[in-house]
Design a protein around this motif. Structure first.
Motif, PDB file in Angstrom:
ATOM      1  N   THR A  67       0.849  -1.183   0.000  1.00 29.53           N
ATOM      2  CA  THR A  67       0.000   0.000   0.000  1.00 29.53           C
ATOM      3  C   THR A  67       0.888   1.238   0.000  1.00 29.53           C
ATOM      4  O   THR A  67       2.098   1.163   0.240  1.00 29.53           O
ATOM      5  N   LYS A  68       0.273   2.363  -0.252  1.00 30.82           N
ATOM      6  CA  LYS A  68       1.009   3.628  -0.254  1.00 30.82           C
ATOM      7  C   LYS A  68       1.635   3.876   1.116  1.00 30.82           C
ATOM      8  O   LYS A  68       2.775   4.319   1.220  1.00 30.82           O
ATOM      9  N   GLN A  72       5.584   4.481   2.009  1.00 28.28           N
ATOM     10  CA  GLN A  72       6.032   5.690   2.712  1.00 28.28           C
ATOM     11  C   GLN A  72       6.760   5.332   4.001  1.00 28.28           C
ATOM     12  O   GLN A  72       7.776   5.946   4.338  1.00 28.28           O
ATOM     13  N   LYS A  73       6.263   4.330   4.725  1.00 27.09           N
ATOM     14  CA  LYS A  73       6.913   3.907   5.966  1.00 27.09           C
ATOM     15  C   LYS A  73       8.309   3.360   5.677  1.00 27.09           C
ATOM     16  O   LYS A  73       9.273   3.683   6.386  1.00 27.09           O
ATOM     17  N   ALA A  74       8.455   2.557   4.627  1.00 26.78           N
ATOM     18  CA  ALA A  74       9.762   1.999   4.268  1.00 26.78           C
ATOM     19  C   ALA A  74      10.735   3.103   3.880  1.00 26.78           C
ATOM     20  O   ALA A  74      11.921   3.066   4.257  1.00 26.78           O
TER      21      ALA A  74
END
Length: 102
Positions: A67-68, A72-74
């Motif tokens: 997911t987006k 973004q977290k990665a």
């Protein structure tokens, strides 16, 4: 073969035939009978139409693998790790500079 990645079975045998035709003849200038038989066998091979083969249908994925928010977290985690590494390098450079001035 001279070409490592041929386009298919037709390209393979075409290149093989071309190599056979470009080879040096024996000293008598005659082509051995068994070579003629091989050339006839190559020419007699049936033509294969790669378009006639079909690939299995691929079903679309209902949900994306990531997911987006996952992406973004990665990215944020990678940036945080890079920032930590950069801070450690800056600290080492500062220490080395202070040692050089002493």
């Amino acid at each position: 073969m001279r070409i490592a990645n041929l386009g298919g079975i037709n390209a393979f045998f075409t290149e093989l035939k071309n190599m056979w035709l470009e080879r040096e003849q024996n000293l008598s200038g005659r082509i051995p009978e068994e070579s003629n038989q091989f050339a006839n066998q190559v020419q007699a091979l049936p033509s294969i139409n790669p378009v006639s083969y079909s690939l299995p249908q691929v079903t679309p994925v209902s949900q994306p693998a990531f997911t987006k928010d996952d992406v973004q977290k990665a990215i944020q985690e990678a940036l945080a790790q890079q920032k930590t590494k950069n801070q450690a390098l800056v600290k080492k450079v500062t220490e080395l500079q202070s040692q050089m001035t002493q």
